[in-house]
Each structure stands twice: as structure tokens, then as C-alpha cells.
Design an enzyme around this catalytic site. Structure first.
Site, PDB file in Angstrom:
ATOM      1  N   LYS A 105       0.857  -1.185   0.000  1.00  0.00           N
ATOM      2  CA  LYS A 105       0.000   0.000   0.000  1.00  0.00           C
ATOM      3  C   LYS A 105       0.892   1.234   0.000  1.00  0.00           C
ATOM      4  O   LYS A 105       1.752   1.390   0.876  1.00  0.00           O
ATOM      5  CB  LYS A 105      -0.897  -0.025   1.246  1.00  0.00           C
ATOM      6  CG  LYS A 105      -1.746   1.224   1.386  1.00  0.00           C
ATOM      7  CD  LYS A 105      -2.644   1.172   2.603  1.00  0.00           C
ATOM      8  CE  LYS A 105      -3.278   2.531   2.845  1.00  0.00           C
ATOM      9  NZ  LYS A 105      -3.991   2.617   4.111  1.00  0.00           N
ATOM     10  N   THR A 138      -6.254   3.645  10.609  1.00  0.00           N
ATOM     11  CA  THR A 138      -5.426   3.965  11.773  1.00  0.00           C
ATOM     12  C   THR A 138      -5.570   3.005  12.957  1.00  0.00           C
ATOM     13  O   THR A 138      -4.793   3.083  13.905  1.00  0.00           O
ATOM     14  CB  THR A 138      -5.746   5.391  12.255  1.00  0.00           C
ATOM     15  OG1 THR A 138      -7.159   5.594  12.226  1.00  0.00           O
ATOM     16  CG2 THR A 138      -5.077   6.423  11.383  1.00  0.00           C
TER      17      THR A 138
END
Ligand code: FAD
Length: 507
Positions: free
Chosen positions: A79, A345
């Protein structure tokens, strides 16, 4: 100080948080400490944490994990950022790439230089000056070299992975290093009369488990931190109204993108996370603005590949536990709070909780300063990440009721001040302990359409002709470097191919 060391730790829960904690404690805590993890497979895990951010590399490195083995065992992919689609207006897209843009010059931030030249028609799109963005645009990836002089060293990455496989991988790791796993349902928690600490947990089969330190990784419910200790929860739904999600895996079709996609929808947003064996998808939505059936229909109508299972519902309340460390219980993972997964997150917050616990590891004296420091640092980190996520909502350009509501809402002062400062002359400052760097704020602010009225006057002191040459050079160098990288899918197939899985079973 004469307090005795902690001799036993009980981790409650075997989701991503439980096994990350078990693995880290097994690796870092001195020998002689008994670590037990209790979980009930029947209860299951949330297990949809599939996209991460770059600090995950530090966590894996701390454990000494080999990247190729890890990616292969978790069906992982690379990513390099997140693509946001339709947040501003239909058809509009922007990238939040990892890493920095260009290079600062004489103390002037690159984005200030870019803004000045862009206004004069002498600069391309900001993404032209990010190597991660250049690689994303081409679906390419190459491992960054150690040589900091190489342009490729600007490639900063994280991972997409199958969270259930990651937990299983870490379970092997932790068990090999002495963590004992107990299968069983915790039905009661006994508190010590003298100080209200958790003394032991009672399992359904009648057995009891005592420990000096308890880590609550039991998920949203917070079996110890909330059910037993009544710590309290700060609800942030008024800033982040999405409270439900539907998750569905699909078969892979098309190129394997080295980035996550977040597409805004009428009542929330849809994620797309490509793994080696399948693609993870989900619709995060506000139940006040759409029914579950409508949300499911929207999700199913907007999938690229064939669904491999029925959509799985999840409910949550965005916010944080008032004290993540209460008495002898430290809450890590969803038991400590939840911020919706827009910027991936949660797994990072687990990792950060573990790092703080190791840095402030208690002894049986249970010092208040350590606990207070832990809680203060946790709070501050949650609030800063919250602001960054709220930013995407506050600055949206859509016209449905949810989007109008969040555009018009009052946001925390810490965020409104930042937006105002940026809107004036593009200035942005990273707070000491802040997760997201300036480049991330710049990417999202500009992407969401907050274009500063002017730039830092220091940028005017630099020679525009030289700047223009420099920007051209950066753009060409990054484009060439990205062109020379292999396709992301080829890189994975060569370096860390994952074994084929029965997709429907794995789902
Ligand atoms: P859980 O997975 O809920 O695990 C709880 C554990 O506690 C289980 O093992 C269960 O068996 C055990 N347990 C509970 N009660 C008992 C009991 N009575 N007795 C015994 N055991 C018990 N994070 C990211 O970083 N990236 C993402 O892309 C991302 N996407 C997400 C999407 C959605 C919709 C949601 C909701 C979350 C997402 N997250 C993401 C967050 C991520 O999934 C979680 O942070 C992560 O899974 C950690 O969960 P956990 O281990 O805290 O809890």
C-alpha cells in the site's frame, strides 16, 4: 523503589489486538513473566482491519518478522497511499500518498514552492512530485533501496493484509515464544477489595485465571475496562456520524492496485482493499441517513468482482475510552476506542498502545505517573487522529444530507485552527507526537479543495527559474523511476507469492 516486578500477564481476547500484544510482550518482556491469552473462537473477531500505514513496518521489524514470509502468509499486498473518489464532487479523485512531496529548499516547504509555481503556470499536479503517487498511477512497486541518495528511497509503503491471517501468524509467533493460549469464555471478573484492581477472571468451565496485569483486548465491549471497571467512553459520533459498516469480499478482477480506495457514497463511503487472493470491500455509513437494506444494496451494486460471501454487518460508536489504563487493566484495540477506518489507523493505534505500554511498563507498585502519562499520551494521539479523519468530512463538497450536515458542523478548535491557517498561506505544523506528517495534511487539504489564498512569502525569495528547473527534474526522475518498477502484481508473485486459498471458505 522496592516494588516487585510484574510476574504474570493475562491478555483477554485473541483478535488483531490480542495477538499483536501477545507477540510484542513475548518478544520484549523479560523472561520469567508468564503470559496467557484467553479467547473464545466462537465469539469471533472483527477481523476487517486490512489496510495499514507505514509505521507497521517498525512493529514487524521489532518482532524480527521477515517481510516476504509475512506477506505470503497473510495474502498481503503493498500500500502506497489511499485514493479518495467523489469526496469533492462526482468524478473528482485525489491521492493521499505516503512519504513526502519533492524536497524542501532553504527551509521552504516543497508544497509552498509548488503553490507559487503552480500559480504562475510553471508546475504540474502535486502528485507529479511524489514517487508513491507516480507508482500508484502505474500500478507499480519496487522495494526501496537502503541508499538514501537513490530516488527510489522516497518510496514509503505499508501493507494490505488479511487480518485473520495476520492474527494467526502472530499467534504462531507468540506461542513459539512461550505465550500460553486458553480457549474459553470469560463469564465473570473478580475485583480486589483493597484497591479495586482486577484480581482474576472466571471462565465458563469454572476455572479461574489470576494475573498481576490484565490487557483488555476483548473488542468493542471492553469486558474488563468497561464492564468490570466502568471507565466511561467519550462519544465522538457528533463529529463522525458513521456508526455501521457492511463488509464483503470479492474475487479479484483487474490490476492489483498498490493503494486503498475510499469512494464517498450518499450516506458514507466505500472501501476497496486489494489482497493477493481477494479484494476486501465495505460500506461505512450513518444509520441516521440510510437503512441497512439500502446500504447493502448500494454496496452490492458497486462491487467490481463477484461477491464471495454475504455482506457482514458491524456496528460501532466512534470515540475513545476515557482512560485506556485504569487500575491494573490496559485496554488495547477496540476496547480502548475506535476511529472509523477512513485513514486505516486502528491497527496503528494498537501498535502505539503496545509501544507506550512497553515504554511505561509497570511494576507491582503501580505508579500513578506511569498510568497518567499513558492516558495522556493515548488521549492526545486519539484526538489528533480524530481531527485528521474529521477533516475529510468537514471539507467535503457533496450535497446529500449527511454531507451537508458534516460540512456545516462545528469541529474541534484544534482542527478549525489548522484549516484556517492552511487556507491563508498553506502553513501546516506537525505536533510533537502526531501520527500524520505535514505531507499527509497537505495531500488531504488540497485534495478536498482547500486551496490556500497565498503562499509562504519565503518562497518568493527563491529564484523562480531555478525552481522551475528543479521541479521538472523531480517530476522526470520520479516518472522514470516509477516506469522502471515492475507491476505490483509481478513484484508480489516474484517475492512473496501466497498459497492459493479456497476463497469461499477463507471468506
Ligand atoms: P476483536 O477483533 O473484536 O477481538 C476481540 C477478542 O476478544 C476476540 O478474540 C473474542 O473471542 C475475545 N472475547 C470477547 N469477549 C470474550 C469473552 N467473554 N471471553 C473470551 N474471549 C472474549 N483497522 C485498520 O487498521 N485498518 C482497516 O482497514 C480497518 N478496517 C476496519 C473496518 C471496520 C468496519 C471496522 C469495524 C474496523 C476496522 N479496523 C481497521 C479496526 C480493526 O478491525 C481492529 O482495530 C482490529 O481488528 C482489532 O480488534 P480487536 O482485537 O481489538 O477486537
Amino acid at each position: 523503589m522496592t516494588s516487585a516486578p510484574i510476574r504474570s500477564i493475562c491478555i483477554v481476547g485473541g483478535g488483531t489486538a490480542g495477538w499483536m500484544t501477545a507477540a510484542a510482550l513475548a518478544r520484549m518482556v523479560r523472561t520469567g513473566v508468564a503470559i496467557t491469552l484467553v479467547e473464545l473462537e466462537q465469539i469471533g473477531t472483527v477481523g476487517v482491519g486490512e489496510a495499514t500505514i507505514p509505521p507497521i513496518l517498525t512493529f514487524n521489524a521489532m518482532l524480527g518478522i521477515d517481510e516476504a514470509e509475512f506477506l505470503s502468509r497473510t495474502q498481503g499486498s503493498m500500500k502506497l497511499g489511499i485514493e479518495f473518489v467523489d469526496w469533492n464532487a462526482p468524478g473528482h479523485r485525489y491521492l493521499h500518498p505516503f512519504g513526502d512531496y519533492g524536497f524542501d529548499i532553504d527551509g521552504v516547504k516543497f508544497h509552498q514552492i509548488w503553490h507559487r509555481l503552480r500559480a504562475a503556470g510553471q508546475a504540474g499536479a502535486l502528485d507529479d512530485y511524489s514517487l508513491c503517487a507516480a507508482a500508484c498511477a502505474r500500478n507499480r512497486y519496487a522495494a526501496p533501496p537502503r541508499d538514501p541518495a537513490s530516488p527510489l528511497s522516497r518510496l514509503v509503503h505499508a501493507y494490505h493484509f488479511d487480518a485473520a491471517l495476520y492474527a494467526a501468524f502472530l499467534r504462531d509467533y507468540a506461542e513459539q515464544r512461550g505465550v500460553a493460549r486458553r480457549e474459553g469464555k470469560i463469564v465473570d471478573v473478580a475485583l480486589r477489595g483493597s484497591d479495586g484492581h482486577v484480581e482474576r477472571v472466571l471462565l465458563e468451565d469454572g476455572s479461574r485465571l489470576a494475573a498481576d496485569l490484565f490487557i483488555d483486548c476483548s473488542g468493542f465491549r471492553g469486558l474488563l475496562i468497561e464492564d468490570a471497571l466502568h471507565t466511561g467512553y467519550e462519544d465522538w459520533t457528533h463529529w463522525l456520524p458513521c456508526d455501521r459498516a457492511l463488509a464483503v469480499p470479492t474475487a479479484n478482477i483487474g490490476p492489483l492496485t498498490p493503494y486503498t480506495r475510499a469512494t464517498a457514497r450518499a450516506a458514507g463511503w466505500q472501501w476497496r482493499i486489494p489482497l493477493q487472493h481477494r479484494t476486501g470491500n465495505g460500506y461505512v455509513y450513518s444509520s441516521a441517513h440510510i437503512s441497512d437494506d439500502e446500504a447493502a444494496a448500494t454496496l452490492l451494486a458497486n462491487l467490481e468482482g463477484e461477491p464471495l460471501a454475504d455482506p457482514r454487518p458491524l456496528r460501532f460508536t466512534t470515540g475513545r475510552r476515557k482512560r485506556a489504563w485504569n487500575r491494573n487493566v490496559v485496554a488495547i484495540g477496540l476496547s480502548s476506542g475506535f476511529l472509523e477506518p477512513l485513514e486505516s489507523t486502528s491497527i496503528h493505534l494498537i501498535q502505539a498502545g503496545i509501544a507506550r505500554l512497553l515504554a511505561l511498563f509497570p511494576d507491582s507498585g503501580w505508579g500513578d505517573p506511569e498510568r497518567d502519562a499513558y492516558n495522556q499520551l493515548t488521549r492526545s494521539q486519539y484526538e489528533r487522529v480524530r481531527d485528521f479523519v474529521v477533516l475529510h468530512y468537514k471539507t467535503n463538497g457533496r450535497d446529500e444530507p449527511l454531507w451537508r450536515q458534516v460540512r456545516e458542523m462545528d469541529v474541534p478548535d484544534s482542527l478549525s485552527q489548522r484549516i484556517a491557517l492552511f487556507a491563508n498561506r498553506g502553513r501546516i505544523f506537525r505536533h510533537e507526537d502526531e501520527l500524520f506528517a505535514e505531507a499527509s495534511w497537505v495531500a488531504v487539504l488540497l485534495g478536498q479543495g482547500v486551496m490556500p489564498r497565498g503562499w509562504d512569502p519565503l518562497a518568493d525569495a527563491l529564484d523562480p527559474a531555478q525552481l522551475s528547473v528543479m521541479l521538472d527534474r523531480i517530476r522526470t526522475t520520479f516518472a522514470r523511476a516509477a516506469d522502471a518498477m515492475p507491476l505490483h502484481s509481478d513484484w508480489l508473485a516474484h517475492h512473496c507469492p501466497a498459497p492459493p486459498l479456497d476463497l469461499r471458505k477463507a471468506s
